[in-house]
Design an enzyme around this catalytic site. Sequence first.
Site, short mmCIF file in Angstrom:
data_model
loop_
_atom_site.label_atom_id
_atom_site.label_comp_id
_atom_site.label_asym_id
_atom_site.label_seq_id
_atom_site.Cartn_x
_atom_site.Cartn_y
_atom_site.Cartn_z
N GLU A 44 1.66 -6.89 -5.05
CA GLU A 44 1.40 -6.09 -6.23
C GLU A 44 2.64 -5.40 -6.76
O GLU A 44 3.07 -5.66 -7.89
CB GLU A 44 0.32 -5.06 -5.89
CG GLU A 44 -0.10 -4.20 -7.03
CD GLU A 44 -1.46 -3.56 -6.81
OE1 GLU A 44 -2.32 -4.19 -6.16
OE2 GLU A 44 -1.65 -2.44 -7.30
N ASP A 88 0.85 -1.20 0.00
CA ASP A 88 0.00 0.00 0.00
C ASP A 88 0.88 1.24 0.00
O ASP A 88 0.67 2.19 -0.73
CB ASP A 88 -0.91 -0.01 1.22
CG ASP A 88 -1.76 -1.28 1.28
OD1 ASP A 88 -1.83 -1.90 2.37
OD2 ASP A 88 -2.29 -1.68 0.24
O1 TRH Z 1 4.31 -5.96 0.88
P1 TRH Z 1 3.34 -6.58 0.00
O2 TRH Z 1 2.91 -7.93 0.33
O3 TRH Z 1 2.06 -5.65 -0.12
C1 TRH Z 1 0.77 -6.20 -0.28
C2 TRH Z 1 0.22 -5.81 -1.56
O4 TRH Z 1 0.22 -4.47 -1.70
C3 TRH Z 1 -1.19 -6.28 -1.70
O5 TRH Z 1 -1.77 -5.76 -2.86
C4 TRH Z 1 -1.98 -5.80 -0.57
O6 TRH Z 1 -3.24 -6.36 -0.68
C5 TRH Z 1 -1.31 -6.27 0.66
O7 TRH Z 1 0.00 -5.77 0.75
C6 TRH Z 1 -2.08 -5.77 1.80
O8 TRH Z 1 3.91 -6.68 -1.49
P2 TRH Z 1 4.20 -5.60 -2.61
O9 TRH Z 1 2.96 -5.06 -3.19
O10 TRH Z 1 5.14 -6.24 -3.53
O11 TRH Z 1 4.94 -4.40 -1.86
C7 TRH Z 1 6.24 -4.53 -1.36
C8 TRH Z 1 6.95 -3.19 -1.48
O12 TRH Z 1 8.18 -3.24 -0.74
C9 TRH Z 1 7.33 -2.84 -2.91
O13 TRH Z 1 7.13 -1.45 -3.13
C10 TRH Z 1 8.82 -3.13 -2.97
C11 TRH Z 1 9.22 -2.77 -1.59
N1 TRH Z 1 10.48 -3.33 -1.11
C12 TRH Z 1 11.54 -2.47 -0.93
O14 TRH Z 1 11.46 -1.28 -1.22
N2 TRH Z 1 12.70 -2.98 -0.41
C13 TRH Z 1 12.88 -4.29 -0.13
O15 TRH Z 1 13.95 -4.69 0.33
C14 TRH Z 1 11.78 -5.17 -0.35
C15 TRH Z 1 11.93 -6.63 -0.07
C16 TRH Z 1 10.57 -4.66 -0.83
#
Ligand code: TRH
Length: 384
Positions: free
Chosen positions: A277, A19
């Site tokens: 996402e 999010d």
């Molecule tokens: O963290 P998530 O599982 O978020 C999820 C999704 O948004 C989903 O749609 C929602 O329903 C749920 O939360 C509640 O996975 P997502 O979407 O891949 O987001 C992870 C974010 O973290 C992404 O912007 C990449 C970032 N990230 C970093 O910046 N640094 C890191 O080291 C890692 C591992 C991730």
Amino acid sequence: MPAPRRWDIFGRIVDNFGDAGVCWRLARQLVAEHGQDVTLWQDDLRALARIAPAIDPARDLQQAAGVTVRRWTEPFAQTPPADVVIEAFGCGLPETYIAAMARAAAAPAWFILEYLSAETWVEGTHGLPSPHPQRPLPRRFWFPGFTARTGGLIRERGLFAAREAFRRDAAAQRALWSLLQVPPPAPGEIRVSLFCYPNPGLAALLDAWADGDAPMTCLVPEGVAAGALDAWTGGNVPHPGHPSRRGCLTLHAIPFVTQDDYDRLLWLSTVNFVRGEDSFVRAQWAARPCVWHVYPQADGAHWRKLDAFVDRHVADLAPEPAAALRRFWRAWNAAPDAVPVEVAWQDFATARSLLEAHADAWATRLATLPDLAAGLVRVAAIQV
Ligand code: TRH
């Protein structure tokens, strides 16, 4: 560039990082590429601070990457409504803010930024009006998606060029590995990045990698799959700089890094396990084989989301690698009638070179579509 407009992006943190991640990425792009004046409102800044270390989660108001970041509190701050309002993931807006929008001389352009899905119904819903039930305020759905009839995907200008430049830059790559406290990959090594939700199939997959015949390195962001790793390593949980080894597998815990460094990790990994996402979209821009762990939903809706994407993704892929990908993704998401993960991995691994070529073709094709931020700017310009 047209005169900058004021944007307010509202997001509530449900759980995890997506999010915050999606809103932060969009806010940065609107500022950097479209010169817009953007304020990002989040009710909890901790998730954002993990992926954007410049953010201080204790501060109510701050600037970072040209974005004004504010804590969304109730009662809500007295602030004039922006020209464009993004309500991320149907988070709602403060009542006082809606009242101010209704009083504004010109009604702001109000978009509900929805969750990403490859399902066909998205094309028919994207852009539909969803007028506010009580107030004379126009509002529209904005559905990210994989076709021209959707709201597109977040893709920054020059992303592919940056990716290719990084892949030619040995010094920059060494800097990334040192940041992650892992050695550069050995020749012929399969390097996997693993960003997943708790997964019942993880232990069996790690076993398969450990008992395999190729050197495997698995990089896991700290805190991800902690319980399973604890059990699999018998409590000898890896932490940054201290990997655990078994058979052919070296398991590294890596620090959480900025979104941009996370992109670089995806660009250099052989296979990327991603989730939710935003990481899922970034893995597609990395043009490397990826495995999507869909955010589990009670009614199994996530399996429909998974199949809808796979149907689109493998539509022009040869039957054998297509079946290998579908089988492994369904196994990884514990879908009904799925084969065991460790069995499906064998075919997926065998098809890897074909999947690599396909991942590249898929990314190139997706990049012919308008990007999400540009679409919003264009439509907002018409409305405001
Ligand atoms: O963290 P998530 O599982 O978020 C999820 C999704 O948004 C989903 O749609 C929602 O329903 C749920 O939360 C509640 O996975 P997502 O979407 O891949 O987001 C992870 C974010 O973290 C992404 O912007 C990449 C970032 N990230 C970093 O910046 N640094 C890191 O080291 C890692 C591992 C991730």
